[in-house]
Design an enzyme around this catalytic site. Structure first.
Site, PDB file in Angstrom:
ATOM      1  N   CYS A   2     -23.253   0.461 -40.064  1.00 56.54           N
ATOM      2  CA  CYS A   2     -23.796   1.704 -40.576  1.00 56.54           C
ATOM      3  C   CYS A   2     -22.723   2.672 -41.314  1.00 56.54           C
ATOM      4  CB  CYS A   2     -24.365   2.617 -39.526  1.00 56.54           C
ATOM      5  SG  CYS A   2     -25.483   1.579 -38.378  1.00 56.54           S
ATOM      6  N   ARG A  27     -19.952  -2.224 -46.180  1.00 58.45           N
ATOM      7  CA  ARG A  27     -19.980  -2.181 -44.616  1.00 58.45           C
ATOM      8  C   ARG A  27     -20.979  -2.979 -44.034  1.00 58.45           C
ATOM      9  NH1 ARG A  27     -16.939   2.134 -42.392  1.00 58.45           N
ATOM     10  NH2 ARG A  27     -18.388   2.360 -40.840  1.00 58.45           N
ATOM     11  N   TRP A  74     -27.331  -0.608 -40.321  1.00 61.25           N
ATOM     12  CA  TRP A  74     -27.207  -2.036 -39.960  1.00 61.25           C
ATOM     13  C   TRP A  74     -27.977  -2.110 -38.545  1.00 61.25           C
ATOM     14  CZ3 TRP A  74     -24.958  -4.990 -36.290  1.00 61.25           C
ATOM     15  CH2 TRP A  74     -24.641  -6.537 -36.499  1.00 61.25           C
ATOM     16  N   ASN A  98     -23.974   6.465 -36.469  1.00 60.56           N
ATOM     17  CA  ASN A  98     -23.290   5.118 -36.481  1.00 60.56           C
ATOM     18  C   ASN A  98     -22.808   4.988 -35.111  1.00 60.56           C
ATOM     19  OD1 ASN A  98     -21.911   2.743 -36.694  1.00 60.56           O
ATOM     20  ND2 ASN A  98     -20.451   3.748 -37.927  1.00 60.56           N
ATOM     21  N   GLY A  99     -23.061   3.925 -34.319  1.00 62.74           N
ATOM     22  CA  GLY A  99     -22.726   3.621 -33.147  1.00 62.74           C
ATOM     23  C   GLY A  99     -23.925   3.088 -32.164  1.00 62.74           C
ATOM     24  N   GLU A 479      -9.861 -20.602 -40.606  1.00 64.20           N
ATOM     25  CA  GLU A 479     -10.246 -19.496 -41.678  1.00 64.20           C
ATOM     26  C   GLU A 479     -10.967 -19.925 -42.838  1.00 64.20           C
ATOM     27  OE1 GLU A 479     -10.484 -16.510 -41.386  1.00 64.20           O
ATOM     28  OE2 GLU A 479     -10.347 -15.990 -43.639  1.00 64.20           O
ATOM     29  N   LYS A 483     -14.742 -18.931 -44.146  1.00 63.80           N
ATOM     30  CA  LYS A 483     -15.027 -18.195 -45.415  1.00 63.80           C
ATOM     31  C   LYS A 483     -16.259 -19.048 -45.989  1.00 63.80           C
ATOM     32  CE  LYS A 483     -13.269 -15.450 -45.536  1.00 63.80           C
ATOM     33  NZ  LYS A 483     -12.397 -14.833 -44.501  1.00 63.80           N
ATOM     34  N   GLU A 486     -19.525 -17.828 -43.894  1.00 69.54           N
ATOM     35  CA  GLU A 486     -20.025 -16.520 -44.056  1.00 69.54           C
ATOM     36  C   GLU A 486     -20.607 -16.186 -45.393  1.00 69.54           C
ATOM     37  OE1 GLU A 486     -17.239 -13.284 -43.238  1.00 69.54           O
ATOM     38  OE2 GLU A 486     -15.467 -14.382 -44.039  1.00 69.54           O
ATOM     39  N   HIS A 502     -12.645 -37.178 -30.637  1.00 67.84           N
ATOM     40  CA  HIS A 502     -13.291 -36.995 -29.619  1.00 67.84           C
ATOM     41  C   HIS A 502     -14.930 -36.370 -29.632  1.00 67.84           C
ATOM     42  CE1 HIS A 502      -9.424 -37.960 -27.799  1.00 67.84           C
ATOM     43  NE2 HIS A 502      -8.906 -37.104 -28.478  1.00 67.84           N
ATOM     44  N   LYS A 601     -18.812  -5.138 -42.822  1.00 65.60           N
ATOM     45  CA  LYS A 601     -17.745  -5.293 -42.838  1.00 65.60           C
ATOM     46  C   LYS A 601     -16.706  -4.800 -41.764  1.00 65.60           C
ATOM     47  CE  LYS A 601     -13.546  -5.683 -45.250  1.00 65.60           C
ATOM     48  NZ  LYS A 601     -13.225  -7.069 -45.429  1.00 65.60           N
TER      49      LYS A 601
HETATM   50  C1  AGP Z   1     -13.940 -12.066 -42.238  1.00 63.01           C
HETATM   51  O1  AGP Z   1     -14.114 -12.705 -43.356  1.00 63.01           O
HETATM   52  C2  AGP Z   1     -14.890 -11.115 -41.421  1.00 63.01           C
HETATM   53  N1  AGP Z   1     -14.999  -9.979 -42.322  1.00 63.01           N
HETATM   54  C3  AGP Z   1     -14.692 -10.811 -39.994  1.00 63.01           C
HETATM   55  O2  AGP Z   1     -14.474 -11.951 -39.299  1.00 63.01           O
HETATM   56  C4  AGP Z   1     -13.354  -9.710 -39.791  1.00 63.01           C
HETATM   57  O3  AGP Z   1     -12.171 -10.393 -40.110  1.00 63.01           O
HETATM   58  C5  AGP Z   1     -13.670  -9.439 -38.310  1.00 63.01           C
HETATM   59  O4  AGP Z   1     -14.634  -8.591 -38.132  1.00 63.01           O
HETATM   60  C6  AGP Z   1     -12.594  -8.467 -38.016  1.00 63.01           C
HETATM   61  O5  AGP Z   1     -12.339  -7.138 -38.855  1.00 63.01           O
HETATM   62  P1  AGP Z   1     -11.022  -6.165 -38.614  1.00 63.01           P
HETATM   63  O6  AGP Z   1      -9.729  -7.274 -39.254  1.00 63.01           O
HETATM   64  O7  AGP Z   1     -11.419  -5.159 -39.361  1.00 63.01           O
HETATM   65  O8  AGP Z   1     -10.936  -5.997 -37.302  1.00 63.01           O
END
Ligand code: AGP
Length: 606
Positions: A2, A27, A74, A98-99, A479, A483, A486, A502, A601
């Site tokens: 949020c 976000r 969110w 937010n929370g 990683e 990418k 996501e 395995h 985000k």
């Molecule tokens: C990765 O592309 C994501 N956005 C996500 O995995 C992100 O790295 C993770 O939520 C951690 O966020 P931060 O680095 O702000 O703690």
């Protein structure tokens, strides 16, 4: 997650709030809303969907007011819908949140028994109900907010308005909230990029702070009503940095910004002449007795931790234990006072990473954070902090934050190598020499982006991908796979190449592309054998290597050659083609690259 914004001043609030909401879109959210105060009346508009849908809904309406609140939601409690969107109103009180309020059911039941009627499925709605009930009992607005807050368990960043007075209140616990300092105006938001066009002076609120905006000024108080001193800090980000600057997506811009972001992160810290790495104001504990380093984070930042393990163990020979932050404290880790915990986070607001830091601190362990956001909770509350200088990262998919985190880990390794006496000056000078060449090498990869785009075109229709690599390349392919999944929603699985036989090799046939990261390093021969195993099962190979004469290069049409560097720095280079591959596939498929579905985000709830 949020996003919150609040404004009070002389200007019409609508455009200021909507513009800030647009800046908070990155976000991640599923609905949006706005409340405007005008002449002791409050008008609320909410919509499922995007901020632009809210703007369209507002056109034709006479939404007026020089004070207001706005929100992107969110969903946590209750589906994305207009009735669950914020702001929520009860009586004369309006709230954005937010929370997560963990004890909301308990409060709701109590209020229901007293005749309160609820119109949403959210946890948030109990907050305006509680505040309003105290006002009805004759309490003043600020006191009603203070009392309500003492009853809430969980996390919150709040924006609160009351119909019958021109006062705006913000409050925070375990969810980010900042105040923009402007003469005669009040503005607050979830993060700096939202309001960077209005000011670059910010107060980063601390947990349990309450801010009361009134008569063109504001006071910060604690839960008991005592006045607190909070000093503004200047952030050297600009509005332009939070714009796309001609790129189709923020993610693409941020991928291309990596040479600059890494160079900025090294700037002023790497001293080749002196063979030294210098971090301003960093006070490490006595390293002589260090037993173990923990590296803890979530998502992409966790992958940086995994890379950090290879960097530190292969050079310093200090054991490194890595952990996903959401798992860490629940497995009762065995600490030793001589340990050190490194927490990595772009935002510095990831709830699980903050909780891991607190767990370490409770056990008396030194905590060091690697963060991109000045004033963030993690940066403020850890014992030491090293900032990455990536600039604002807006795309939900982390790119430049990742490579700057690895750069910091590499510098920290060299710094500690000198402090521990396990590296002589020539060794450190050699490391610095290689590190300083990375931005240029990154640029040479970016200059060949069209080759990756072509590769993406050939592979965009496949439904599954396997990513393989060994050694330090293993976290790199984790990683790369993250990418792809996501932003393109394609299933991508990363496997240590040697582990493939395995189990996952059962998946391989001509419909299954395999991305192999295979530089000419200590893992080369073994990885070649694993690639042979893929080809023997007619798997389609996408090969990423630094070796033009790679043994497997003539077995596929899809080869990308990267520049060479030392083992510990390879992830900085291999990250880029893998990011580009994911980006171009997603772009060709037409997904929402910067705000992929279901993702946020900044993950500010556990
Ligand atoms: C990765 O592309 C994501 N956005 C996500 O995995 C992100 O790295 C993770 O939520 C951690 O966020 P931060 O680095 O702000 O703690």
């Amino acid at each position: 997650m949020c996003g919150i914004v609040g404004y009070m001043g002389k200007k019409e609030a609508f455009n200021i709030l909507i513009d800030a909401l647009k800046r908070l879109e990155y976000r991640g959210y599923d609905s949006a809303g706005i409340a405007l105060w005008h002449d002791r009346a409050i008008e609320i508009l909410r919509r499922k969907g995007k901020v632009d849908d809210l703007r369209v809904a507002a056109s034709g309406k006479q939404l007026k007011g020089t004070m207001g609140l706005a929100h992107t939601r969110w969903a946590t409690h209750g589906i994305p819908s207009e009735r669950n969107a914020h702001p929520h109103k009860a009586g004369e009180v309006v709230v954005v949140h937010n929370g997560i309020i963990e004890n909301y059911m308990e409060i709701k039941e109590k209020l229901k028994k007293r005749g309160h009627r609820f119109t949403s499925d959210t946890d948030t709605e109990v907050i305006p109900h509680l505040i309003n009930s105290y006002i009805e009992e004759g309490m003043d607005f600020v006191d009603a907010v203070r009392l309500t807050i003492t009853e809430l368990e969980g996390s919150y960043a709040l924006g609160i308005m009351r119909q019958h007075e021109r006062t705006l209140i913000a409050a925070k616990k375990e969810s980010p909230l900042i105040v923009g300092v402007i003469d005669g105006e009040a503005v607050f938001a979830s993060d700096a990029p939202a309001i960077i066009d209005l000011t670059n002076r910010f107060i980063f609120l601390e947990d349990n702070d309450i801010v009361v905006f009134k008569d063109g000024g504001f006071n910060v108080i604690d839960i008991k009503g005592n006045k607190l001193e909070r000093h503004p800090q200047v952030v050297n980000w600009t509005g332009a940095m939070a714009q796309k600057g001609g790129y189709k997506h923020f993610m693409l811009k941020e991928i291309f910004e990596q040479p600059r972001a890494v160079a900025d992160t090294l700037m002023g810290r790497v001293k080749e002449e002196k063979a030294q790495i210098e971090f301003d104001d960093l006070k490490l504990p006595d390293l002589k007795d260090i037993r173990k380093i923990w590296m803890i984070a979530c998502g992409t930042s966790y992958h940086a931790c995994l890379i950090g393990k290879y960097i530190f163990e292969s050079t310093l020979r200090i054991p490194v234990e890595t952990d996903i932050a959401s798992e860490f404290r629940y497995r009762e880790p065995i600490f030793d006072k001589r340990d050190m915990i490194i927490l990595i986070s772009q935002s510095g607001e990831t709830a699980d990473t903050i909780a891991a830091m607190k767990e370490g601190k409770n056990h008396g362990i030194y905590t060091l954070s690697i963060c991109n956001v000045l004033g963030s909770t993690l940066a403020r509350e850890s014992d030491g902090v090293i900032f990455t200088h990536a600039g604002p990262e807006i795309g939900v998919a982390s790119t430049k934050a990742f490579t700057t985190q690895i750069s910091v880990l590499f510098m920290l390794m060299a710094h500690m190598g000198r402090l521990l006496g396990v590296m002589d000056k020539d060794t450190v000078r050699g490391l610095i020499y290689e590190l300083k060449r990375i931005p240029h090498k990154m640029q040479s990869i970016l200059d060949q982006a069209s080759l990756i785009e072509e590769m993406a075109r050939r592979f965009m229709t496949y439904k599954n991908f396997l990513y393989i690599g060994r050694g330090i390349n293993y976290p790199s392919i984790m990683e790369g796979a993250l990418k792809l999944k996501e932003i393109s929603y394609i299933h991508a699985e990363a496997y240590a190449a040697g582990e493939m036989k395995h189990g996952p090799i059962a998946l391989i046939d001509e419909s299954f592309p395999v991305v192999a990261l295979s530089p000419h390093d200590r893992t080369y021969q073994k990885t070649c054998s694993n690639i042979e195993e893929v080809l023997a099962r007619r798997g389609k190979l996408l090969l990423f290597t630094d070796m033009p004469e790679h043994d497997m290069a003539n077995r596929t049409d899809s080869v990308f050659i990267m520049p060479t560097t030392i083992y510990e720095l390879q992830p900085l280079l291999s990250a880029i083609p893998l990011q580009l591959l994911a980006y171009y596939i997603a772009n060709l498929l037409g997904t929402d690259v910067d705000q992929p579905r279901n993702l946020a985000k900044s993950v500010t709830v556990e």
